[in-house]
Design a protein around this motif. Sequence first.
Motif, PDB file in Angstrom:
ATOM      1  N   UNK A 134      56.134  36.370  71.761  1.00  8.64           N
ATOM      2  CA  UNK A 134      55.454  35.174  71.229  1.00  8.64           C
ATOM      3  C   UNK A 134      55.391  35.221  69.708  1.00  8.64           C
ATOM      4  N   UNK A 135      55.110  36.402  69.149  1.00  5.87           N
ATOM      5  CA  UNK A 135      55.050  36.535  67.687  1.00  5.87           C
ATOM      6  C   UNK A 135      56.426  36.294  67.061  1.00  5.87           C
ATOM      7  N   UNK A 136      57.473  36.827  67.663  1.00  4.62           N
ATOM      8  CA  UNK A 136      58.827  36.561  67.169  1.00  4.62           C
ATOM      9  C   UNK A 136      59.115  35.060  67.166  1.00  4.62           C
ATOM     10  N   UNK A 137      58.740  34.406  68.253  1.00  2.00           N
ATOM     11  CA  UNK A 137      58.985  32.971  68.374  1.00  2.00           C
ATOM     12  C   UNK A 137      58.171  32.180  67.348  1.00  2.00           C
ATOM     13  N   UNK A 138      56.896  32.526  67.194  1.00  7.14           N
ATOM     14  CA  UNK A 138      56.058  31.828  66.197  1.00  7.14           C
ATOM     15  C   UNK A 138      56.649  31.967  64.798  1.00  7.14           C
ATOM     16  N   UNK A 139      57.139  33.167  64.483  1.00  8.61           N
ATOM     17  CA  UNK A 139      57.730  33.401  63.163  1.00  8.61           C
ATOM     18  C   UNK A 139      58.965  32.527  62.969  1.00  8.61           C
ATOM     19  N   UNK A 140      59.821  32.469  63.968  1.00  6.36           N
ATOM     20  CA  UNK A 140      61.033  31.650  63.862  1.00  6.36           C
ATOM     21  C   UNK A 140      60.695  30.164  63.774  1.00  6.36           C
ATOM     22  N   UNK A 141      59.676  29.733  64.507  1.00  2.79           N
ATOM     23  CA  UNK A 141      59.308  28.312  64.507  1.00  2.79           C
ATOM     24  C   UNK A 141      58.646  27.862  63.205  1.00  2.79           C
ATOM     25  N   UNK A 142      58.201  28.818  62.393  1.00  2.00           N
ATOM     26  CA  UNK A 142      57.633  28.448  61.088  1.00  2.00           C
ATOM     27  C   UNK A 142      58.707  27.900  60.149  1.00  2.00           C
TER      28      UNK A 142
ATOM     29  N   UNK B 154      49.655  45.720  81.718  1.00  2.00           N
ATOM     30  CA  UNK B 154      49.455  45.843  80.268  1.00  2.00           C
ATOM     31  C   UNK B 154      50.783  45.796  79.513  1.00  2.00           C
ATOM     32  N   UNK B 155      51.791  46.439  80.053  1.00  2.00           N
ATOM     33  CA  UNK B 155      53.093  46.465  79.387  1.00  2.00           C
ATOM     34  C   UNK B 155      53.666  45.056  79.269  1.00  2.00           C
ATOM     35  N   UNK B 156      53.623  44.282  80.351  1.00  2.00           N
ATOM     36  CA  UNK B 156      54.156  42.914  80.318  1.00  2.00           C
ATOM     37  C   UNK B 156      53.353  42.051  79.351  1.00  2.00           C
ATOM     38  N   UNK B 157      52.035  42.192  79.365  1.00  2.00           N
ATOM     39  CA  UNK B 157      51.201  41.401  78.454  1.00  2.00           C
ATOM     40  C   UNK B 157      51.543  41.728  77.002  1.00  2.00           C
ATOM     41  N   UNK B 158      51.707  43.012  76.708  1.00  2.00           N
ATOM     42  CA  UNK B 158      52.047  43.426  75.343  1.00  2.00           C
ATOM     43  C   UNK B 158      53.422  42.894  74.944  1.00  2.00           C
ATOM     44  N   UNK B 159      54.401  43.026  75.849  1.00  2.00           N
ATOM     45  CA  UNK B 159      55.742  42.523  75.552  1.00  2.00           C
ATOM     46  C   UNK B 159      55.734  41.014  75.314  1.00  2.00           C
TER      47      UNK B 159
ATOM     48  N   UNK C   5      66.781  32.140  62.396  1.00  2.00           N
ATOM     49  CA  UNK C   5      65.696  31.728  63.303  1.00  2.00           C
ATOM     50  C   UNK C   5      66.181  31.192  64.649  1.00  2.00           C
ATOM     51  N   UNK C   6      67.299  30.467  64.664  1.00  2.00           N
ATOM     52  CA  UNK C   6      67.794  29.975  65.959  1.00  2.00           C
ATOM     53  C   UNK C   6      68.162  31.120  66.890  1.00  2.00           C
ATOM     54  N   UNK C   7      68.733  32.172  66.348  1.00  2.00           N
ATOM     55  CA  UNK C   7      69.051  33.329  67.186  1.00  2.00           C
ATOM     56  C   UNK C   7      67.760  33.973  67.690  1.00  2.00           C
ATOM     57  N   UNK C   8      66.764  34.089  66.844  1.00  2.00           N
ATOM     58  CA  UNK C   8      65.487  34.674  67.266  1.00  2.00           C
ATOM     59  C   UNK C   8      64.880  33.870  68.415  1.00  2.00           C
TER      60      UNK C   8
END
Length: 141
Positions: free
Chosen positions: A14-22, A4-9, A63-66
């Motif tokens: 993934x959310x950080x990456x999606x935000x940066x890719x926007x 569960x911990x790995x899935x949550x992490x 965003x590139x750093x993220x």
Amino acid sequence: MTDEQAAWLHAQIDEDERTALRVPEKDRTWTLDGTIRSGSSTDDVVDWVYIEGAAEHMVLNDPNRALREAGLKRRILAIHRRRADITGQPGGTFDDCCHGCGYEGDCDDPVVGNVNDCPERHALAAVYDDRPGYQEMWSQP
């Protein structure tokens, strides 16, 4: 056993990456010359920031750093995972130990007996302690 911990992490990363890719690719590197600018054009003003120090902080966390940080966090999780996930042979004595934390002693006992107690994973989780799903037990060193 599910991790569960790995899935949550992974979901947080993934959310950080999606935000940066926007942010359009040409605008993912920010600079500061009194105004935050994106990309290589001096005409692309991101926004005025009126809070003391906020502009500098934003430029250092563009965003590139993220995106680089998301990749690094995934690499850490790939190393610090359940032994059974590495060997592909569940049913062993140390299935739930953290393979990345290593083994010690004459019998190669795991340094961390349960991957959910891995200090590296706790450090990664602590970054997201303000997000839904964070469990307080992950703040333990």
